[in-house]
Every structure is written in C-alpha cells, then in structure tokens.
Motif scaffolding. Structure first.
Motif, PDB file in Angstrom:
ATOM      1  N   ARG A   5      26.970  34.642 -39.800  1.00 44.21           N
ATOM      2  CA  ARG A   5      28.403  33.616 -39.860  1.00 44.21           C
ATOM      3  C   ARG A   5      28.919  35.194 -38.056  1.00 44.21           C
ATOM      4  O   ARG A   5      28.930  35.016 -36.675  1.00 44.21           O
ATOM      5  CB  ARG A   5      29.264  34.615 -40.624  1.00 44.21           C
ATOM      6  CG  ARG A   5      30.952  33.758 -39.969  1.00 44.21           C
ATOM      7  CD  ARG A   5      31.870  33.280 -41.409  1.00 44.21           C
ATOM      8  NE  ARG A   5      32.109  34.839 -42.176  1.00 44.21           N
ATOM      9  CZ  ARG A   5      32.838  34.626 -42.922  1.00 44.21           C
ATOM     10  NH1 ARG A   5      33.869  32.992 -43.613  1.00 44.21           N
ATOM     11  NH2 ARG A   5      33.054  35.165 -43.798  1.00 44.21           N
ATOM     12  N   GLU A   6      28.100  36.328 -38.354  1.00 48.76           N
ATOM     13  CA  GLU A   6      28.733  37.699 -37.043  1.00 48.76           C
ATOM     14  C   GLU A   6      27.857  36.824 -36.000  1.00 48.76           C
ATOM     15  O   GLU A   6      28.482  36.946 -34.712  1.00 48.76           O
ATOM     16  CB  GLU A   6      28.949  38.881 -37.670  1.00 48.76           C
ATOM     17  CG  GLU A   6      29.539  39.564 -38.362  1.00 48.76           C
ATOM     18  CD  GLU A   6      29.622  40.502 -39.041  1.00 48.76           C
ATOM     19  OE1 GLU A   6      28.159  41.099 -38.766  1.00 48.76           O
ATOM     20  OE2 GLU A   6      29.937  41.495 -40.402  1.00 48.76           O
ATOM     21  N   ASN A  20      26.629  36.928 -43.902  1.00 50.56           N
ATOM     22  CA  ASN A  20      27.844  37.487 -43.809  1.00 50.56           C
ATOM     23  C   ASN A  20      26.883  37.960 -41.834  1.00 50.56           C
ATOM     24  O   ASN A  20      27.846  37.215 -40.571  1.00 50.56           O
ATOM     25  CB  ASN A  20      27.980  38.787 -43.612  1.00 50.56           C
ATOM     26  CG  ASN A  20      28.986  38.300 -44.926  1.00 50.56           C
ATOM     27  OD1 ASN A  20      30.812  38.509 -44.624  1.00 50.56           O
ATOM     28  ND2 ASN A  20      28.586  38.407 -45.705  1.00 50.56           N
ATOM     29  N   ASP A  61      32.247  24.050 -46.543  1.00 52.05           N
ATOM     30  CA  ASP A  61      31.366  24.293 -46.481  1.00 52.05           C
ATOM     31  C   ASP A  61      30.860  24.687 -47.686  1.00 52.05           C
ATOM     32  O   ASP A  61      30.563  23.838 -48.420  1.00 52.05           O
ATOM     33  CB  ASP A  61      30.405  25.635 -44.974  1.00 52.05           C
ATOM     34  CG  ASP A  61      31.209  25.042 -44.159  1.00 52.05           C
ATOM     35  OD1 ASP A  61      30.649  23.723 -43.607  1.00 52.05           O
ATOM     36  OD2 ASP A  61      31.539  25.217 -43.108  1.00 52.05           O
ATOM     37  N   ASP A 105      26.714  32.349 -36.003  1.00 47.92           N
ATOM     38  CA  ASP A 105      27.447  30.806 -36.202  1.00 47.92           C
ATOM     39  C   ASP A 105      29.576  31.107 -37.353  1.00 47.92           C
ATOM     40  O   ASP A 105      29.583  31.631 -38.157  1.00 47.92           O
ATOM     41  CB  ASP A 105      27.411  29.640 -36.135  1.00 47.92           C
ATOM     42  CG  ASP A 105      28.535  28.461 -36.972  1.00 47.92           C
ATOM     43  OD1 ASP A 105      29.301  28.624 -36.743  1.00 47.92           O
ATOM     44  OD2 ASP A 105      27.472  27.284 -37.593  1.00 47.92           O
ATOM     45  N   PRO A 106      30.656  31.736 -36.079  1.00 45.10           N
ATOM     46  CA  PRO A 106      31.602  31.934 -36.759  1.00 45.10           C
ATOM     47  C   PRO A 106      32.659  31.250 -37.521  1.00 45.10           C
ATOM     48  O   PRO A 106      33.451  30.531 -37.826  1.00 45.10           O
ATOM     49  CB  PRO A 106      32.139  32.460 -35.778  1.00 45.10           C
ATOM     50  CG  PRO A 106      32.082  32.064 -34.819  1.00 45.10           C
ATOM     51  CD  PRO A 106      30.535  31.409 -34.688  1.00 45.10           C
ATOM     52  N   SER A 107      31.918  29.004 -37.300  1.00 48.59           N
ATOM     53  CA  SER A 107      32.474  28.818 -38.011  1.00 48.59           C
ATOM     54  C   SER A 107      32.328  28.169 -39.327  1.00 48.59           C
ATOM     55  O   SER A 107      32.970  27.399 -40.524  1.00 48.59           O
ATOM     56  CB  SER A 107      32.340  27.157 -37.042  1.00 48.59           C
ATOM     57  OG  SER A 107      31.283  26.650 -37.433  1.00 48.59           O
ATOM     58  N   LEU A 108      31.319  29.097 -39.489  1.00 48.37           N
ATOM     59  CA  LEU A 108      30.601  29.072 -41.829  1.00 48.37           C
ATOM     60  C   LEU A 108      31.619  29.585 -42.314  1.00 48.37           C
ATOM     61  O   LEU A 108      32.056  30.122 -41.840  1.00 48.37           O
ATOM     62  CB  LEU A 108      29.018  29.455 -41.588  1.00 48.37           C
ATOM     63  CG  LEU A 108      28.615  29.084 -42.783  1.00 48.37           C
ATOM     64  CD1 LEU A 108      27.879  27.629 -42.957  1.00 48.37           C
ATOM     65  CD2 LEU A 108      27.202  30.569 -42.586  1.00 48.37           C
ATOM     66  N   GLN A 109      32.319  28.577 -43.300  1.00 41.14           N
ATOM     67  CA  GLN A 109      32.885  29.123 -44.131  1.00 41.14           C
ATOM     68  C   GLN A 109      32.239  29.308 -45.519  1.00 41.14           C
ATOM     69  O   GLN A 109      31.385  28.236 -46.083  1.00 41.14           O
ATOM     70  CB  GLN A 109      33.908  28.098 -44.285  1.00 41.14           C
ATOM     71  CG  GLN A 109      34.832  27.928 -43.288  1.00 41.14           C
ATOM     72  CD  GLN A 109      36.343  27.359 -42.890  1.00 41.14           C
ATOM     73  OE1 GLN A 109      36.687  27.647 -44.689  1.00 41.14           O
ATOM     74  NE2 GLN A 109      36.846  26.213 -42.268  1.00 41.14           N
ATOM     75  N   TYR A 152      19.813  28.039 -40.528  1.00 43.41           N
ATOM     76  CA  TYR A 152      20.171  28.983 -39.879  1.00 43.41           C
ATOM     77  C   TYR A 152      18.481  30.298 -39.537  1.00 43.41           C
ATOM     78  O   TYR A 152      18.317  29.591 -40.761  1.00 43.41           O
ATOM     79  CB  TYR A 152      20.822  30.041 -39.998  1.00 43.41           C
ATOM     80  CG  TYR A 152      22.128  28.423 -39.955  1.00 43.41           C
ATOM     81  CD1 TYR A 152      22.905  28.776 -38.548  1.00 43.41           C
ATOM     82  CD2 TYR A 152      22.994  28.380 -41.702  1.00 43.41           C
ATOM     83  CE1 TYR A 152      24.357  28.157 -38.638  1.00 43.41           C
ATOM     84  CE2 TYR A 152      24.218  27.102 -40.521  1.00 43.41           C
ATOM     85  CZ  TYR A 152      24.887  27.944 -39.471  1.00 43.41           C
ATOM     86  OH  TYR A 152      25.453  26.728 -39.712  1.00 43.41           O
ATOM     87  N   ARG A 185      27.087  21.242 -45.207  1.00 47.89           N
ATOM     88  CA  ARG A 185      27.977  21.852 -44.088  1.00 47.89           C
ATOM     89  C   ARG A 185      28.983  20.383 -44.412  1.00 47.89           C
ATOM     90  O   ARG A 185      28.669  19.487 -44.373  1.00 47.89           O
ATOM     91  CB  ARG A 185      27.662  21.966 -42.922  1.00 47.89           C
ATOM     92  CG  ARG A 185      26.822  23.562 -42.277  1.00 47.89           C
ATOM     93  CD  ARG A 185      27.595  24.285 -40.989  1.00 47.89           C
ATOM     94  NE  ARG A 185      28.774  24.608 -41.196  1.00 47.89           N
ATOM     95  CZ  ARG A 185      29.197  25.300 -40.076  1.00 47.89           C
ATOM     96  NH1 ARG A 185      28.321  25.615 -39.066  1.00 47.89           N
ATOM     97  NH2 ARG A 185      30.669  25.441 -40.296  1.00 47.89           N
TER      98      ARG A 185
END
Ligand code: SF4
Ligand code: F3S
Ligand code: FES
Length: 248
Positions: A51-52, A48, A108, A55-59, A33, A18
């Motif tokens: 992220r859902e 996905n 990321d 961690d919504p900040s993961l790009q 994760y 990251r």
C-alpha cells in the motif's frame, strides 16, 4: 562457502481479490503484487509495504497488529486467518488473498464484521443478564469456583475476528445461523452462575436450526479459530444442555 553470504530472499506474489461494490464499473478480479520477502515478514507487513510503495488504493483492515482486535481476518490461500499473525515464511511464494465470506464487503480485503457481530449479539442477547442489573436488588455476586472462572475466562478470549463464520459451511447456507462465535458466547453465559436466565430462556434463543440444532459439527470453526477456542466442544455441550432441558 561463507556463512556470511546472505541467503537469497524469496520474491513473493500476493494475488489479491479486488472489488469495490460502491463502484458501478468494478468487477471482481485478482491483482498481483510482487515484493521481496523480509525476515519475520507477516502478511500485515507485506500488505502495508504494497500500500505504501505500490498501490495506495488497496483496502484492508488492521488496528492492533498483535492478534487482539480481530480486524485483519481474511482468506489466506483459501483458509480464514489473521494477516497480522501469519508469517509469509509459512506460506508458498504465491499467496492468494480474498475477503472473508459471510460478511458485507466494504472493498478488497475489508469486510464489515462489526455489523454482523452486532446483529448476532442483539438477536442472541450475548450479554450477562445479572440480578444486579436491577437497582432495587442489593445482592452480592455468587462465589465462583476458580476452575469455573478460568473456564469462563478462556471462552471470553474470542476477538470476534469472524474466521469461524467464514469457515462454516452451515453459515454459507443459512444466513441467520448463530455461528460458532454466537454459540460459544451463549455457552459461556450458560456456564456463568451470575446469569439469571434459565435453560428455557436459552432454548428460546438457540434451540432451533439457527442455533445449536443447525450446527452440523463440520469443525471448520475450530480449525480456523486463531485463539484455539474449543468451539466444537462448547457447541456440543450447549446442544446437550438444550436437549436435556426439554426432558425435564
Ligand atoms: Fe474469531 Fe475464534 Fe471468536 Fe470465531 S470464536 S470470532 S474464530 S476468535
Ligand atoms: Fe459450523 Fe463449526 Fe458447527 S464449522 S457446522 S459451527 S462445528
Ligand atoms: Fe488486530 Fe490483526 S490487526 S488482530
């Protein structure tokens, strides 16, 4: 024991490198994760889910989920590949993910392959230079043999994912190197009878160390291409053609 007893599912650890270069306080670091593996889970599905649910900040980038758009390339346990076409079942339970090297990092796992591809395309003029571009010339396209049309079609299957760039040692040393993606495009155009350019015109574009003479035949490109393009063969053919053109 009953076959109906559910198989114990693996716990996966996805270690994601990251870093957000826009954040002056950020430093690159792996973040782990954990999630339970599902049947037919791809890295696309796993990321996905993270992220859902975590961690919504993961790009990271995805568009098609089907190996067509080329946007989900990343380093998967050190090897470039498409996340949407990679099954977690084919990987160990601990999976390292990092952005593709050789491209501008957005954050990321997200890199700007489009900027690199556009610059390469403009530098190498990777579009068909056909006579019919001239509105004063009313000419029919030359007839093409089906075998040649098929060969050109095969080489056009490149999705510009950038995996061959990330896998190429030459590109890590010489940033203007055309890479397998660029050289494959020029080889395809050199084959195409509709392109009106001469060998000398192509030599101008790739007859140097940033072109065919910079390739050291490392073949990481071919090993990493998700479309199985014969990149080593194409580069060698274009190099022979360029050398022959200097002997004419
Ligand atoms: Fe991706 Fe293969 Fe095209 Fe390279 S040549 S950009 S690896 S599809
Ligand atoms: Fe690089 Fe492929 Fe040549 S990995 S050195 S472009 S054969
Ligand atoms: Fe399009 Fe993977 S999401 S190639």
């Amino acid at each position: 024991m009953s076959e109906l007893i559910a198989r114990e599912r693996r716990q996966l650890e996805l270690r994601v490198l990251r870093y957000n270069p826009q954040d002056p306080d950020a430093t690159p670091a792996f973040q782990s994760y954990f999630l339970e593996e599902a049947d037919a889970m791809t890295l696309f599905i796993a990321l996905n889910e993270i992220r859902e649910q975590q961690d919504p900040s993961l790009q990271f980038d995805f568009v098609c989920r089907a190996g067509i758009c080329g946007s989900c390339g990343m380093l998967i346990n050190g090897k470039p590949g498409l996340a949407c076409r990679t099954l977690t079942a084919d990987l160990p339970a601990r999976i390292n993910l990092a952005p593709l090297p050789g491209f501008e990092l957005i954050a990321d796992l997200s890199v700007n392959t489009g900027k690199w591809m556009r610059a390469m395309s403009e530098r190498l003029e990777t579009w068909l230079h056909a006579a019919s571009d001239d509105p004063d010339i009313d000419s029919l396209e030359p007839v093409m043999e089906p075998e040649l049309a098929q060969e050109i079609y095969e080489l056009e299957r490149c999705i510009e994912c950038g995996c061959c760039i990330a896998a190429c040692g030459t590109l890590q040393m010489r940033e203007d190197f055309a890479g397998a993606v660029g050289l494959n495009k020029l080889a395809r155009l050199r084959l195409d009878p509709r392109d009106t350019r001469s060998d000398a015109d192509f030599y101008e574009l790739v007859g140097d160390e940033n072109g065919v003479f910079g390739c050291m035949s490392l073949l990481g490109c071919e090993d990493s291409c998700p479309k199985d393009l014969p990149l080593g063969t194409q580069i060698a053919w274009l190099r022979r053609r360029m050398v022959a053109s200097t002997l004419d």
